[in-house]
Design an enzyme around this catalytic site. Sequence first.
Site, PDB file in Angstrom:
ATOM      1  N   ARG A   1     -44.583  23.979  17.854  1.00 28.22           N
ATOM      2  CA  ARG A   1     -43.976  24.304  16.557  1.00 28.22           C
ATOM      3  C   ARG A   1     -43.666  25.787  16.380  1.00 28.22           C
ATOM      4  NH1 ARG A   1     -49.100  23.588  16.597  1.00 28.22           N
ATOM      5  NH2 ARG A   1     -50.477  25.081  15.598  1.00 28.22           N
TER       6      ARG A   1
ATOM      7  N   ASP B   1     -53.001  31.325   7.918  1.00 29.82           N
ATOM      8  CA  ASP B   1     -53.610  30.005   8.114  1.00 29.82           C
ATOM      9  C   ASP B   1     -55.036  29.930   7.594  1.00 29.82           C
ATOM     10  OD1 ASP B   1     -54.972  31.507   9.912  1.00 29.82           O
ATOM     11  OD2 ASP B   1     -54.502  30.299  11.674  1.00 29.82           O
ATOM     12  N   ASN B   2     -55.401  30.827   6.669  1.00 27.32           N
ATOM     13  CA  ASN B   2     -56.758  30.681   6.104  1.00 27.32           C
ATOM     14  C   ASN B   2     -56.836  31.219   4.675  1.00 27.32           C
ATOM     15  OD1 ASN B   2     -58.233  33.501   6.083  1.00 27.32           O
ATOM     16  ND2 ASN B   2     -56.994  33.414   7.947  1.00 27.32           N
TER      17      ASN B   2
ATOM     18  N   CYS C   1     -51.221  33.707 -10.914  1.00 26.30           N
ATOM     19  CA  CYS C   1     -51.219  34.058  -9.493  1.00 26.30           C
ATOM     20  C   CYS C   1     -51.794  32.896  -8.670  1.00 26.30           C
ATOM     21  CB  CYS C   1     -52.030  35.336  -9.277  1.00 26.30           C
ATOM     22  SG  CYS C   1     -53.815  35.142  -9.447  1.00 26.30           S
TER      23      CYS C   1
ATOM     24  N   CYS D   1     -54.078  24.166  10.211  1.00 29.05           N
ATOM     25  CA  CYS D   1     -53.456  23.420  11.321  1.00 29.05           C
ATOM     26  C   CYS D   1     -54.444  23.187  12.467  1.00 29.05           C
ATOM     27  CB  CYS D   1     -52.240  24.175  11.849  1.00 29.05           C
ATOM     28  SG  CYS D   1     -51.007  24.512  10.592  1.00 29.05           S
TER      29      CYS D   1
ATOM     30  N   CYS E   1     -56.013  38.213 -12.215  1.00 29.48           N
ATOM     31  CA  CYS E   1     -55.137  38.549 -13.356  1.00 29.48           C
ATOM     32  C   CYS E   1     -55.912  39.355 -14.393  1.00 29.48           C
ATOM     33  CB  CYS E   1     -54.573  37.278 -13.991  1.00 29.48           C
ATOM     34  SG  CYS E   1     -53.374  36.451 -12.943  1.00 29.48           S
TER      35      CYS E   1
HETATM   36 ZN   LIG Z   1     -54.455  34.893 -11.587  1.00 34.28          ZN
END
Ligand SMILES: [Zn+2]
Lengths: 68, 259
Positions: free
Chosen positions: B78, B135-136, B178, B193, B253
């Site tokens: 991929r 990927d984490n 967020c 994956c 935030c």
């Molecule tokens: Zn936030």
Amino acid sequence: MSSVLVNQQQTIEIEDGKTTLATLVTTIASGDDIAVAVNNHIITKEKWSEHLLCDNDNINIFGAIAGG
Amino acid sequence: MLTDKQESLNSDEYIRYSRQIMIEQWGESTQISLKKLSVIIVGAGGLGNIAASYLVGAGVGYVAIVDGDEVELSNLPRQIAFDIDSIENSKAYELAERLRSQNDHVEVVGFHGYITADNIQHLIPPCDLVIDCTDNFEIRQLLNRHCVVNRIPLLSGSVTKWQGQLLLVDPRQPAAGCYRCLFSQDQASEGNCNTIGVIGPMVGVIGAFQASQALAYLTRQHCQLSDQIALIDGDTLGIKLLQRSKNAQCSVCHTVAGE
Ligand SMILES: [Zn+2]
């Protein structure tokens, strides 16, 4: 009896205007890091216990995924 | 924003980008404005391979690639910028080299290393867009915090099995919240994956959506993902758009709001 549809598959009975989103989530999802939308609007976690579900609400429950 | 880029296109650029310039809402002016923009792509795996290739192809002025991984045999189905000779080489360097040969009008830089709390300030300087192709969860949360605090737009994409998720953390839309407003943990049981697998073409689908939404955002200062999350199912061909909102208890935030 009132009900909501979860992830387009599962019909769950609720008490219209009385069952909270928090109750629904505890009933059907594990304690993983999940997000929930009601009628296409995400309800953030701090509001789950005050959000009252209505008959025919469309619920999406999904977990975070991290693969890249 | 890059300021030393030319205010016009040369004949080679005009031909190269002609198929997007001919789109009415794009035109020559949009193409020139793209040359002045800088994008940092974190993660040179499946998503990063595709997103980077389309953004470099489209003529974004500066593209940086950050990844500490080396290419492995199990990546080849991929991660299409790599081949058998890439194995054990740095993904960031390999991808950057390939992108430079794809389009020498674009400044492409590769950084071999993982993002940490200590180096993020250095590796992710102010830019027009950061694209999360990692990927984490740990790095996803780190990138989110850094981008929110520094008001850098963050386009997050992720994929496992047949499923993908996309959202943009847009400093112009603070009410949409967020990444941490949605997912608060640094680790989650749902893996990546390597642990639960992925269908190869799905990284192409999600990486291409990242590139197209990045171009939409960079050229219009807004895109569908600015206040929504897209859930994409490659098996059923379903795309679900859900409206996002800020979590009043989000620690990220809250930090910014309290400044
Ligand atoms: Zn936030």
